[in-house]
Each structure stands twice: as structure tokens, then as C-alpha cells.
Design an enzyme around this catalytic site. Structure first.
Site, PDB file in Angstrom:
ATOM      1  CD  GLU A 103       4.390  55.760  24.730  1.00 25.45           C
ATOM      2  OE1 GLU A 103       5.552  55.816  24.290  1.00 25.45           O
ATOM      3  OE2 GLU A 103       3.390  55.685  23.993  1.00 25.45           O
ATOM      4  CG  ASP A 104       7.455  58.943  24.390  1.00 27.83           C
ATOM      5  OD1 ASP A 104       6.303  58.468  24.525  1.00 27.83           O
ATOM      6  OD2 ASP A 104       7.806  59.517  23.340  1.00 27.83           O
ATOM      7  CG  ASP A 107      -1.110  64.942  24.986  1.00 26.54           C
ATOM      8  OD1 ASP A 107      -1.761  65.418  25.927  1.00 26.54           O
ATOM      9  OD2 ASP A 107      -0.954  65.530  23.915  1.00 26.54           O
ATOM     10  CB  VAL A 157       8.196  68.562  27.414  1.00 28.27           C
ATOM     11  CG1 VAL A 157       7.462  69.421  28.419  1.00 28.27           C
ATOM     12  CG2 VAL A 157       7.603  67.163  27.405  1.00 28.27           C
ATOM     13  CG  ASP A 163       9.918  64.048  17.782  1.00 25.17           C
ATOM     14  OD1 ASP A 163       9.071  63.476  18.500  1.00 25.17           O
ATOM     15  OD2 ASP A 163       9.709  64.333  16.591  1.00 25.17           O
TER      16      ASP A 163
HETATM   17  P1  IMP Z   1      -1.348  60.256  23.193  1.00 27.12           P
HETATM   18  O1  IMP Z   1      -1.960  59.175  22.353  1.00 27.12           O
HETATM   19  O2  IMP Z   1      -2.108  61.547  23.066  1.00 27.12           O
HETATM   20  O3  IMP Z   1      -1.153  59.866  24.637  1.00 27.12           O
HETATM   21  O4  IMP Z   1       0.039  60.595  22.521  1.00 27.12           O
HETATM   22  C1  IMP Z   1       1.232  60.092  22.973  1.00 27.12           C
HETATM   23  C2  IMP Z   1       2.344  60.399  21.964  1.00 27.12           C
HETATM   24  O5  IMP Z   1       2.284  61.757  21.510  1.00 27.12           O
HETATM   25  C3  IMP Z   1       3.693  60.235  22.628  1.00 27.12           C
HETATM   26  O6  IMP Z   1       4.160  58.902  22.525  1.00 27.12           O
HETATM   27  C4  IMP Z   1       4.542  61.240  21.883  1.00 27.12           C
HETATM   28  O7  IMP Z   1       5.080  60.655  20.713  1.00 27.12           O
HETATM   29  C5  IMP Z   1       3.583  62.333  21.466  1.00 27.12           C
HETATM   30  N1  IMP Z   1       3.619  63.473  22.412  1.00 27.12           N
HETATM   31  C6  IMP Z   1       2.635  63.865  23.241  1.00 27.12           C
HETATM   32  N2  IMP Z   1       3.001  64.950  23.960  1.00 27.12           N
HETATM   33  C7  IMP Z   1       4.269  65.233  23.590  1.00 27.12           C
HETATM   34  C8  IMP Z   1       5.230  66.249  24.003  1.00 27.12           C
HETATM   35  O8  IMP Z   1       4.993  67.114  24.869  1.00 27.12           O
HETATM   36  N3  IMP Z   1       6.431  66.223  23.382  1.00 27.12           N
HETATM   37  C9  IMP Z   1       6.751  65.290  22.432  1.00 27.12           C
HETATM   38  N4  IMP Z   1       5.904  64.325  22.024  1.00 27.12           N
HETATM   39  C10 IMP Z   1       4.663  64.299  22.597  1.00 27.12           C
END
Ligand code: IMP
Length: 183
Positions: A103-104, A107, A157, A163
Site C-alpha cells: 500500500e502507498d 491515513d 503529501v 496524487d
Molecule cells: P485510509 O483508508 O484513510 O487509510 O486512506 C488511505 C488512502 O487515502 C490512500 O491509499 C491514499 O489513496 C489516500 N491518501 C491518504 N492520505 C494521503 C496523502 O497524504 N496523499 C495522497 N493520498 C492520500
């Protein structure tokens, strides 16, 4: 493209291309050791994890396989809600496989938490997570992340696959955006 090519768009560089490459090498070495002789299946989460996947698997010195999933997370603006829809599923049967989700960024952790639950029902032999970046809130998320590139501050970021509005994925450094870009 490098941060120097975007002097007006970025606020500050968190990690240079060279630092990211070095960190990927370190994480790859640990994965090599942990998965020696097991041919893990790396599952990349599209689109953000493309760069992490490409660099991680090439830095590894053991055999691995690759597959991809695309998910959409419904949320307000840049926040995810945890309601996830699979847009592209795996083409591989993961039963009895050693699966490593790539995973990238994590959050809230809600997207990954859904993915883990979903993949567990398919009976992999093992299921672990590698994430290039992790934000503070994810620490309390209900997912165990075995391999982390960097823990970063709670800022939006871009770069190295991440992106904003579809842009900056091809930025090779990782940086925060200048306010005027998203306000
Ligand atoms: P989560 O479900 O809140 O953990 O969201 C994860 C997804 O939100 C990642 O796979 C990204 O696509 C997007 N995301 C969360 N933070 C960032 C950021 O700082 N920059 C770009 N994409 C983000």
C-alpha cells in the site's frame, strides 16, 4: 519529475528520491529474510501503490509474484469513510498463499482494514501488510502493519505514486503541497 521542477507547487520536501530508494532497499532486505523460500504474492493497491510495488519488488532478491486490486473508498473530500467498493479484484486464487499487501499510505487505516477482512475470507496461508507511509491516526486503526517505509506527520503529501487531484504521482520526491494548490 523532481521537486525542483515544481518550485511553486510544493511547500517542503519530506524525502528525496534517493532517501526513498534507500529506505525501500532496507525494507526489501527484511522482506527477503522473512519470506526466504516462500515466493510471496505481492498484492498492490491501485493506483497509489504502483511506484512502491515497482521499486520494492525490484529491490527484493527472492522470487515473488504480483497481483493488483483497485478499490474506491467513499468519503468526504480527502477523508475515507471505510465504505469500500472493489473496482478490480485479484486474478490470483490466494488460498494457501503467502500474501503481502503493498500500500502507498495509511491515513485512517479504514481502506486496509476492509481489504484485510476481505482477503482473510479467501484463506491465504499468511497475510501481512507493507505500507510506504503511515500517518499518526493509523496507529489506532484495527490493522497490523508489518513493514513501514516512514511514519509521517498528519499532512497531505504527494509524490512517489501519491496524487492530489490526479497529479504529482510521477513526482519522484515526496513533498507537502503549497496551500494555494488545494485552497
Ligand atoms: P485510509 O483508508 O484513510 O487509510 O486512506 C488511505 C488512502 O487515502 C490512500 O491509499 C491514499 O489513496 C489516500 N491518501 C491518504 N492520505 C494521503 C496523502 O497524504 N496523499 C495522497 N493520498 C492520500
Amino acid at each position: 519529475m523532481r521537486a525542483a521542477d515544481l518550485p511553486d507547487d510544493l511547500e517542503r520536501v519530506l524525502y528525496s528520491q534517493e532517501e526513498v530508494a534507500h529506505r525501500i532497499d532496507e525494507v526489501a532486505a527484511v522482506i527477503d529474510k522473512d519470506y526466504a523460500g516462500r515466493d510471496p504474492l505481492l498484492v498492490g493497491v491501485l493506483n497509489g501503490a504502483v511506484m512502491t510495488m515497482a521499486d520494492l519488488c525490484r529491490a527484493m532478491k527472492i522470487h515473488c509474484h504480483m497481483d493488483w486490486m483497485a478499490v474506491s473508498s467513499y468519503g468526504a473530500g480527502t477523508r475515507s469513510s471505510g465504505v469500500v467498493r472493489i473496482l478490480k479484484d485479484l486474478t490470483t486464487d490466494i488460498e494457501d498463499r503467502d500474501v503481502l499487501i503493498v500500500e502507498d499510505i495509511i491515513d485512517t487505516g479504514l481502506t486496509l482494514s476492509y481489504l484485510v477482512q476481505n482477503l482473510r475470507t479467501r484463506n491465504p496461508r499468511s497475510l501481512e501488510i507493507m505500507a510506504m507511509f503511515r500517518k499518526p491516526e493509523a496507529i489506532s486503526a484495527p490493522v497490523d502493519v508489518k513493514y513501514i517505509g516512514y511514519d509521517i506527520p498528519n499532512e497531505f503529501v504527494v509524490g512517489f505514486g501519491l496524487d492530489y487531484a490526479g497529479r504529482y504521482r510521477n513526482l519522484t520526491d515526496v513533498a507537502t503541497l503549497a496551500e494555494h494548490v488545494y485552497k
